[in-house]
Design a protein around this motif. Sequence first.
Motif, PDB file in Angstrom:
ATOM      1  N   ALA A  11       0.810  -1.224   0.000  1.00  0.00           N
ATOM      2  CA  ALA A  11       0.000   0.000   0.000  1.00  0.00           C
ATOM      3  C   ALA A  11       0.839   1.267   0.000  1.00  0.00           C
ATOM      4  N   HIS A  12       2.091   1.157  -0.365  1.00  0.00           N
ATOM      5  CA  HIS A  12       2.970   2.326  -0.423  1.00  0.00           C
ATOM      6  C   HIS A  12       3.606   2.502  -1.804  1.00  0.00           C
ATOM      7  N   THR A  13       4.085   1.425  -2.387  1.00  0.00           N
ATOM      8  CA  THR A  13       4.732   1.486  -3.692  1.00  0.00           C
ATOM      9  C   THR A  13       3.830   0.826  -4.724  1.00  0.00           C
ATOM     10  N   PHE A  14       3.328   1.626  -5.676  1.00  0.00           N
ATOM     11  CA  PHE A  14       2.379   1.126  -6.667  1.00  0.00           C
ATOM     12  C   PHE A  14       3.059   0.981  -8.024  1.00  0.00           C
ATOM     13  N   ALA A  15       2.654  -0.076  -8.739  1.00  0.00           N
ATOM     14  CA  ALA A  15       3.197  -0.344 -10.067  1.00  0.00           C
ATOM     15  C   ALA A  15       2.061  -0.725 -11.007  1.00  0.00           C
ATOM     16  N   HIS A  16       2.323  -0.627 -12.297  1.00  0.00           N
ATOM     17  CA  HIS A  16       1.319  -0.959 -13.309  1.00  0.00           C
ATOM     18  C   HIS A  16       0.844  -2.397 -13.155  1.00  0.00           C
ATOM     19  N   TYR A  17      -0.477  -2.590 -13.239  1.00  0.00           N
ATOM     20  CA  TYR A  17      -1.052  -3.937 -13.204  1.00  0.00           C
ATOM     21  C   TYR A  17      -1.778  -4.257 -14.508  1.00  0.00           C
ATOM     22  N   ALA A  18      -2.627  -3.368 -14.979  1.00  0.00           N
ATOM     23  CA  ALA A  18      -3.373  -3.634 -16.211  1.00  0.00           C
ATOM     24  C   ALA A  18      -3.875  -2.334 -16.810  1.00  0.00           C
ATOM     25  N   ARG A  44     -15.754   1.626 -17.152  1.00  0.00           N
ATOM     26  CA  ARG A  44     -15.330   2.884 -17.769  1.00  0.00           C
ATOM     27  C   ARG A  44     -16.529   3.827 -17.784  1.00  0.00           C
ATOM     28  N   PHE A  45     -16.337   5.033 -17.290  1.00  0.00           N
ATOM     29  CA  PHE A  45     -17.426   6.008 -17.183  1.00  0.00           C
ATOM     30  C   PHE A  45     -18.078   6.265 -18.543  1.00  0.00           C
ATOM     31  N   GLY A  46     -17.293   6.566 -19.536  1.00  0.00           N
ATOM     32  CA  GLY A  46     -17.764   6.633 -20.914  1.00  0.00           C
ATOM     33  C   GLY A  46     -18.404   7.914 -21.375  1.00  0.00           C
ATOM     34  N   PHE A  47     -18.726   8.850 -20.462  1.00  0.00           N
ATOM     35  CA  PHE A  47     -19.229  10.174 -20.820  1.00  0.00           C
ATOM     36  C   PHE A  47     -20.430  10.135 -21.770  1.00  0.00           C
ATOM     37  N   GLY A  48     -21.296   9.157 -21.618  1.00  0.00           N
ATOM     38  CA  GLY A  48     -22.535   9.090 -22.378  1.00  0.00           C
ATOM     39  C   GLY A  48     -22.456   8.391 -23.707  1.00  0.00           C
ATOM     40  N   THR A  49     -21.257   7.942 -24.092  1.00  0.00           N
ATOM     41  CA  THR A  49     -21.123   7.263 -25.394  1.00  0.00           C
ATOM     42  C   THR A  49     -20.347   5.959 -25.320  1.00  0.00           C
ATOM     43  N   ALA A  50     -19.534   5.773 -24.293  1.00  0.00           N
ATOM     44  CA  ALA A  50     -18.621   4.625 -24.287  1.00  0.00           C
ATOM     45  C   ALA A  50     -18.535   3.951 -22.927  1.00  0.00           C
ATOM     46  N   GLY A  51     -19.613   3.972 -22.151  1.00  0.00           N
ATOM     47  CA  GLY A  51     -19.616   3.245 -20.890  1.00  0.00           C
ATOM     48  C   GLY A  51     -19.408   1.760 -21.122  1.00  0.00           C
ATOM     49  N   ALA A  52     -18.601   1.120 -20.278  1.00  0.00           N
ATOM     50  CA  ALA A  52     -18.289  -0.297 -20.496  1.00  0.00           C
ATOM     51  C   ALA A  52     -17.842  -0.935 -19.188  1.00  0.00           C
ATOM     52  N   VAL A  53     -17.917  -2.269 -19.156  1.00  0.00           N
ATOM     53  CA  VAL A  53     -17.496  -3.038 -17.997  1.00  0.00           C
ATOM     54  C   VAL A  53     -16.413  -4.011 -18.438  1.00  0.00           C
ATOM     55  N   PHE A  54     -15.360  -4.109 -17.612  1.00  0.00           N
ATOM     56  CA  PHE A  54     -14.216  -4.949 -17.936  1.00  0.00           C
ATOM     57  C   PHE A  54     -13.897  -5.892 -16.781  1.00  0.00           C
ATOM     58  N   GLY A  55     -13.400  -7.068 -17.146  1.00  0.00           N
ATOM     59  CA  GLY A  55     -12.876  -7.994 -16.168  1.00  0.00           C
ATOM     60  C   GLY A  55     -11.367  -8.104 -16.334  1.00  0.00           C
ATOM     61  N   ILE A  56     -10.642  -8.010 -15.223  1.00  0.00           N
ATOM     62  CA  ILE A  56      -9.182  -8.144 -15.252  1.00  0.00           C
ATOM     63  C   ILE A  56      -8.853  -9.461 -14.550  1.00  0.00           C
ATOM     64  N   ILE A  57      -8.424 -10.450 -15.323  1.00  0.00           N
ATOM     65  CA  ILE A  57      -8.210 -11.792 -14.775  1.00  0.00           C
ATOM     66  C   ILE A  57      -6.744 -12.071 -14.463  1.00  0.00           C
ATOM     67  N   GLY A  58      -5.901 -11.092 -14.671  1.00  0.00           N
ATOM     68  CA  GLY A  58      -4.482 -11.202 -14.376  1.00  0.00           C
ATOM     69  C   GLY A  58      -3.776  -9.968 -14.886  1.00  0.00           C
ATOM     70  N   ALA A  59      -2.476  -9.894 -14.658  1.00  0.00           N
ATOM     71  CA  ALA A  59      -1.712  -8.728 -15.099  1.00  0.00           C
ATOM     72  C   ALA A  59      -1.856  -8.542 -16.605  1.00  0.00           C
ATOM     73  N   GLN A  94      -4.335  -8.775 -18.425  1.00  0.00           N
ATOM     74  CA  GLN A  94      -5.311  -9.680 -19.036  1.00  0.00           C
ATOM     75  C   GLN A  94      -6.699  -9.078 -18.815  1.00  0.00           C
ATOM     76  N   VAL A  95      -7.114  -8.256 -19.771  1.00  0.00           N
ATOM     77  CA  VAL A  95      -8.345  -7.471 -19.643  1.00  0.00           C
ATOM     78  C   VAL A  95      -9.327  -7.893 -20.729  1.00  0.00           C
ATOM     79  N   VAL A  96     -10.573  -8.162 -20.318  1.00  0.00           N
ATOM     80  CA  VAL A  96     -11.619  -8.513 -21.272  1.00  0.00           C
ATOM     81  C   VAL A  96     -12.781  -7.536 -21.105  1.00  0.00           C
ATOM     82  N   ALA A  97     -13.382  -7.145 -22.216  1.00  0.00           N
ATOM     83  CA  ALA A  97     -14.559  -6.272 -22.200  1.00  0.00           C
ATOM     84  C   ALA A  97     -15.803  -7.124 -22.334  1.00  0.00           C
ATOM     85  N   PHE A  98     -16.839  -6.798 -21.576  1.00  0.00           N
ATOM     86  CA  PHE A  98     -18.101  -7.524 -21.666  1.00  0.00           C
ATOM     87  C   PHE A  98     -19.026  -6.795 -22.631  1.00  0.00           C
TER      88      PHE A  98
END
Length: 308
Positions: free
Chosen positions: A73-80, A107-122, A124-128
């Motif tokens: 909780a102190h040193t953060f690094a890229h995950y996905a 993803r908030f999407g601002f009224g045009t691109a709202g979306a939900v994603f699953g991150i199953i590993g570093a 490893q991102v999938v869009a639903f």
Amino acid sequence: MRLSASLQRTARLALVSCGLIAALAGCAHNKPAVAPQRVAVSASANGVAVRPLDGAVFITDDQTSSVLSSSDAHTFAHYASVPTVAGQPASLSQLSFTDDGALMVARFGFGTAGAVFGIIGADQVVAFSGPDPSRRRLGLISIGSHHLLSTWFIKNGNNPPQGALSLITYDPATHTATERDLLTGLGKPVGIAISGDTVYVSDEANNNIVEASLNRLLGASQPVTLRTVFVQINGPDLLAVAPDGALYTKCNATGLCRIAPDGTITVLANNLQNARGIAVDMLRGKLYAIDRASHNGSTSYLHILPLR
């Protein structure tokens, strides 16, 4: 439809385990005091979640449209990385872990691109596919068995926002999803938290937190419009709930508040720039709160407080 077995087990453990509650709520004797910590993070942070297995902390970063992770909780690094939309700023939601260890984000999407994603590993991102991209999404929480609760709102011009709480049912193999509305008639719903059968939703536009029976919402044939205002509070944002039923959220312009089960509000801190995501690590007795930078060039922080 009922809550997942794992969610029910978690609730029962929180109620019956004196040792766990002692560690979290301070009922044990001779425990040394734990001082709050304030950790600078190089990110435009919003959501935060704790992985139950090892206590690793994950935060969103709207600067890079990504999720960062830290073992301490102190040193953060890229995950996905979360896919972006050309010409649109990044804005990510509440984070939530599923029973099988996947990390969910919207993803908030601002009224045009709202979306939900699953991150199953570093990285490893999938869009639903399936959820309506016109819905601006902020709150997201897993309720087990490939089901999520999502808060969203629609904003048309200068008209007041209109929002709801919905259920997203997804297939982890095909990455398809369906969505049905559960609780409508909200303004700008933001955070979601569940305690037992009660689901809480913070409505920023109406300066309140509403409550409803989750099983009633799930079992209704049509969206429910009746709900109970649990508490009036100025400017609530993302939510978290502790095993004792206390809620945590932003309050007022610079505050972080605890809301007891009876609705009593206690200000825990009143010097934040902009409180956003909240996460409870019940196994380790910690509360995490994002303090988002109020403008470009200033620093965001992660506040770490002991659960009382």
